[in-house]
Scaffold this motif. Sequence first.
Motif, PDB file in Angstrom:
ATOM      1  N   ALA A   1      13.171 -10.637-100.416  1.00 57.94           N
ATOM      2  CA  ALA A   1      14.118 -10.428-101.511  1.00 57.94           C
ATOM      3  C   ALA A   1      13.378  -9.918-102.739  1.00 57.94           C
ATOM      4  O   ALA A   1      12.835 -10.688-103.525  1.00 57.94           O
ATOM      5  CB  ALA A   1      14.861 -11.726-101.833  1.00 57.94           C
ATOM      6  N   SER A   2      13.331  -8.603-102.875  1.00 57.28           N
ATOM      7  CA  SER A   2      12.736  -7.950-104.037  1.00 57.28           C
ATOM      8  C   SER A   2      13.541  -6.687-104.314  1.00 57.28           C
ATOM      9  O   SER A   2      14.000  -6.018-103.375  1.00 57.28           O
ATOM     10  CB  SER A   2      11.271  -7.580-103.765  1.00 57.28           C
ATOM     11  OG  SER A   2      10.705  -6.887-104.872  1.00 57.28           O
ATOM     12  N   GLY A   3      13.723  -6.366-105.601  1.00 53.76           N
ATOM     13  CA  GLY A   3      14.530  -5.196-105.935  1.00 53.76           C
ATOM     14  C   GLY A   3      13.926  -3.885-105.488  1.00 53.76           C
ATOM     15  O   GLY A   3      14.650  -2.913-105.243  1.00 53.76           O
ATOM     16  N   THR A   4      12.590  -3.819-105.389  1.00 49.91           N
ATOM     17  CA  THR A   4      11.878  -2.642-104.883  1.00 49.91           C
ATOM     18  C   THR A   4      10.845  -3.110-103.860  1.00 49.91           C
ATOM     19  O   THR A   4      10.451  -4.282-103.871  1.00 49.91           O
ATOM     20  CB  THR A   4      11.165  -1.887-106.021  1.00 49.91           C
ATOM     21  OG1 THR A   4      10.373  -2.823-106.783  1.00 49.91           O
ATOM     22  CG2 THR A   4      12.155  -1.203-106.937  1.00 49.91           C
ATOM     23  N   PRO A   5      10.373  -2.218-102.978  1.00 49.67           N
ATOM     24  CA  PRO A   5       9.363  -2.631-102.002  1.00 49.67           C
ATOM     25  C   PRO A   5       8.075  -3.043-102.710  1.00 49.67           C
ATOM     26  O   PRO A   5       7.672  -2.413-103.684  1.00 49.67           O
ATOM     27  CB  PRO A   5       9.136  -1.371-101.159  1.00 49.67           C
ATOM     28  CG  PRO A   5      10.270  -0.460-101.466  1.00 49.67           C
ATOM     29  CD  PRO A   5      10.740  -0.798-102.830  1.00 49.67           C
TER      30      PRO A   5
ATOM     31  N   TRP B   1      12.050  -2.612-112.048  1.00 48.72           N
ATOM     32  CA  TRP B   1      11.911  -1.185-111.797  1.00 48.72           C
ATOM     33  C   TRP B   1      13.096  -0.661-110.994  1.00 48.72           C
ATOM     34  O   TRP B   1      13.443   0.509-111.069  1.00 48.72           O
ATOM     35  CB  TRP B   1      10.608  -0.873-111.065  1.00 48.72           C
ATOM     36  CG  TRP B   1      10.428   0.600-110.877  1.00 48.72           C
ATOM     37  CD1 TRP B   1      10.509   1.300-109.709  1.00 48.72           C
ATOM     38  CD2 TRP B   1      10.178   1.570-111.903  1.00 48.72           C
ATOM     39  NE1 TRP B   1      10.319   2.644-109.923  1.00 48.72           N
ATOM     40  CE2 TRP B   1      10.107   2.839-111.275  1.00 48.72           C
ATOM     41  CE3 TRP B   1      10.008   1.493-113.280  1.00 48.72           C
ATOM     42  CZ2 TRP B   1       9.888   4.011-111.982  1.00 48.72           C
ATOM     43  CZ3 TRP B   1       9.782   2.660-113.987  1.00 48.72           C
ATOM     44  CH2 TRP B   1       9.721   3.901-113.338  1.00 48.72           C
ATOM     45  N   ARG B   2      13.747  -1.541-110.239  1.00 51.39           N
ATOM     46  CA  ARG B   2      14.925  -1.108-109.481  1.00 51.39           C
ATOM     47  C   ARG B   2      15.949  -0.458-110.398  1.00 51.39           C
ATOM     48  O   ARG B   2      16.582   0.534-110.036  1.00 51.39           O
ATOM     49  CB  ARG B   2      15.572  -2.301-108.765  1.00 51.39           C
ATOM     50  CG  ARG B   2      16.785  -1.915-107.904  1.00 51.39           C
ATOM     51  CD  ARG B   2      17.609  -3.133-107.509  1.00 51.39           C
ATOM     52  NE  ARG B   2      18.302  -3.707-108.646  1.00 51.39           N
ATOM     53  CZ  ARG B   2      19.507  -3.323-109.056  1.00 51.39           C
ATOM     54  NH1 ARG B   2      20.165  -2.339-108.433  1.00 51.39           N
ATOM     55  NH2 ARG B   2      20.068  -3.898-110.094  1.00 51.39           N
ATOM     56  N   ALA B   3      16.143  -1.020-111.600  1.00 48.86           N
ATOM     57  CA  ALA B   3      17.135  -0.468-112.524  1.00 48.86           C
ATOM     58  C   ALA B   3      16.808   0.976-112.875  1.00 48.86           C
ATOM     59  O   ALA B   3      17.709   1.815-112.997  1.00 48.86           O
ATOM     60  CB  ALA B   3      17.186  -1.323-113.793  1.00 48.86           C
ATOM     61  N   LEU B   4      15.521   1.283-113.031  1.00 49.71           N
ATOM     62  CA  LEU B   4      15.126   2.662-113.343  1.00 49.71           C
ATOM     63  C   LEU B   4      15.191   3.545-112.105  1.00 49.71           C
ATOM     64  O   LEU B   4      15.671   4.684-112.156  1.00 49.71           O
ATOM     65  CB  LEU B   4      13.704   2.683-113.915  1.00 49.71           C
ATOM     66  CG  LEU B   4      13.517   2.351-115.390  1.00 49.71           C
ATOM     67  CD1 LEU B   4      14.128   3.436-116.270  1.00 49.71           C
ATOM     68  CD2 LEU B   4      14.040   0.997-115.766  1.00 49.71           C
TER      69      LEU B   4
ATOM     70  N   ARG C   1       9.109   8.882-101.547  1.00 48.94           N
ATOM     71  CA  ARG C   1       8.849   7.569-102.134  1.00 48.94           C
ATOM     72  C   ARG C   1      10.093   6.684-102.121  1.00 48.94           C
ATOM     73  O   ARG C   1      10.019   5.510-102.488  1.00 48.94           O
ATOM     74  CB  ARG C   1       8.357   7.733-103.574  1.00 48.94           C
ATOM     75  CG  ARG C   1       7.018   8.450-103.691  1.00 48.94           C
ATOM     76  CD  ARG C   1       6.708   8.741-105.147  1.00 48.94           C
ATOM     77  NE  ARG C   1       7.730   9.606-105.724  1.00 48.94           N
ATOM     78  CZ  ARG C   1       7.787   9.935-107.014  1.00 48.94           C
ATOM     79  NH1 ARG C   1       6.894   9.462-107.845  1.00 48.94           N
ATOM     80  NH2 ARG C   1       8.742  10.734-107.462  1.00 48.94           N
ATOM     81  N   ASN C   2      11.210   7.220-101.734  1.00 47.91           N
ATOM     82  CA  ASN C   2      12.462   6.475-101.789  1.00 47.91           C
ATOM     83  C   ASN C   2      12.728   5.774-100.466  1.00 47.91           C
ATOM     84  O   ASN C   2      13.101   6.414 -99.479  1.00 47.91           O
ATOM     85  CB  ASN C   2      13.621   7.418-102.123  1.00 47.91           C
ATOM     86  CG  ASN C   2      14.931   6.671-102.330  1.00 47.91           C
ATOM     87  OD1 ASN C   2      14.955   5.450-102.362  1.00 47.91           O
ATOM     88  ND2 ASN C   2      16.010   7.415-102.462  1.00 47.91           N
ATOM     89  N   THR C   3      12.515   4.479-100.427  1.00 45.20           N
ATOM     90  CA  THR C   3      12.860   3.706 -99.230  1.00 45.20           C
ATOM     91  C   THR C   3      13.898   2.647 -99.555  1.00 45.20           C
ATOM     92  O   THR C   3      14.044   1.673 -98.844  1.00 45.20           O
ATOM     93  CB  THR C   3      11.607   3.047 -98.620  1.00 45.20           C
ATOM     94  OG1 THR C   3      10.905   2.330 -99.646  1.00 45.20           O
ATOM     95  CG2 THR C   3      10.688   4.082 -98.021  1.00 45.20           C
ATOM     96  N   GLY C   4      14.616   2.847-100.661  1.00 42.39           N
ATOM     97  CA  GLY C   4      15.714   1.963-100.983  1.00 42.39           C
ATOM     98  C   GLY C   4      15.433   1.075-102.177  1.00 42.39           C
ATOM     99  O   GLY C   4      14.332   1.019-102.716  1.00 42.39           O
ATOM    100  N   ALA C   5      16.476   0.384-102.605  1.00 43.07           N
ATOM    101  CA  ALA C   5      16.408  -0.600-103.672  1.00 43.07           C
ATOM    102  C   ALA C   5      17.403  -1.690-103.323  1.00 43.07           C
ATOM    103  O   ALA C   5      18.454  -1.421-102.745  1.00 43.07           O
ATOM    104  CB  ALA C   5      16.750   0.040-105.020  1.00 43.07           C
ATOM    105  N   CYS C   6      17.066  -2.924-103.649  1.00 41.37           N
ATOM    106  CA  CYS C   6      17.872  -4.057-103.193  1.00 41.37           C
ATOM    107  C   CYS C   6      18.470  -4.816-104.372  1.00 41.37           C
ATOM    108  O   CYS C   6      17.744  -5.292-105.248  1.00 41.37           O
ATOM    109  CB  CYS C   6      17.037  -5.000-102.338  1.00 41.37           C
ATOM    110  SG  CYS C   6      16.598  -4.281-100.720  1.00 41.37           S
TER     111      CYS C   6
END
Length: 378
Positions: free
Chosen positions: A100-104, A188-191, A135-140
């Motif tokens: 559970a993390s907003g970015t990897p 960083w997910r927000a950005l 670099r985009n593997t998603g955001a949670c």
Amino acid sequence: MSLTESDKGRGASGTVPTFGVEEEFFLADHETRATVARAPDVLKRARDLLGDRIGPELFTTTVETRTHPVGTLDEMRQELRRLREGLGAAAEEGGCRLVASGTPVIPFRGQREIVEEPRYRQLAELYGPFVHDDRNTGACACHVHVAVSGREEAVRLCNHLRPWLPVLQAIAANSPFQDGRDSGFASWRALHFGRWPHVGPTPPFRDAAAYDALVDTLIASGMLQDRKHVYWYARPSEHWPTLEVRVPDVNADLDVVLLLASLTRALVGVLLPEVRRDAPAPDVADPLLRAAHWRAARDGLRGSGLDPLTGRLHPAPELAERLIARAMPALEETGEAPFVRSAWGRLRTGGGGAERQREAYARRGDLRDVVDLLSVRT
């Protein structure tokens, strides 16, 4: 009018709506802890146990859970725990971990894959580089749904919620790492997610008809794929009769998720009477609102937050305590006030998700320790 002064003394709604939570998770290899693309296998393993409460996301590095609508915080805890444990066990069987993390934390290095669903393929065609960036593997994220009487109520509640959502974002900030490095941001997910053209604060709307007219225009323009593709921070759901708040990062600590869900429902509870008597929503300038969200993403709870009604900086914990005080009539009504006070006290003292991730990394300078912390707490 500031967040301190606005709407003092308002009562709760008199009814307690049901609520639900969606959580998105990364998958990390059990040995290397790097992000891995094993969602189809994990979901297949968990399907018999969890049914339609789980599903894919855009990339095969991420999975999603969806609770049933429930009426109490205890029921919500049971739902979230059941889904996490079931999906976590399926991940272990597949040689990976639920994170559970907003970015990897440790980036995915293989060939990226988009989930084999027509909607996601259309999304990739429409947005091109936003999807195909290596670099985009998603955001949670974590999405909280609160039951309302219909779209009219949901749209007008969005207007009243606008100044409070940056505070929820700061409480939830849990994505300091990007591409294996500290981004300097608590979320960083927000950005990262905010690069998409349809992400951001919900515009103010006169009524549901105005909302629907603008969304239809954006679809006709080609910017939106369809009505479900509105990714504003709060919106009426296209699936259920709910208001959906979409601003928080996913969090490993279950108490943080419950705190966010409780505060979201309580805010709806205290704001709903104002909506029903046609009280005007706070007049928030969009540039200040965007600045408040940017500041929440940068500092989280360890720094300053911006009051979008005044443009003044305050310690982020102070803004969080103002939100809790604003929501307190509804929290007392549901009996959730003791939990919220306790959970907030632990969060203020021990730090939020971003601080926990950074502390884990600081011990040895090893990102694998961050993944271990998150996977155990998840």
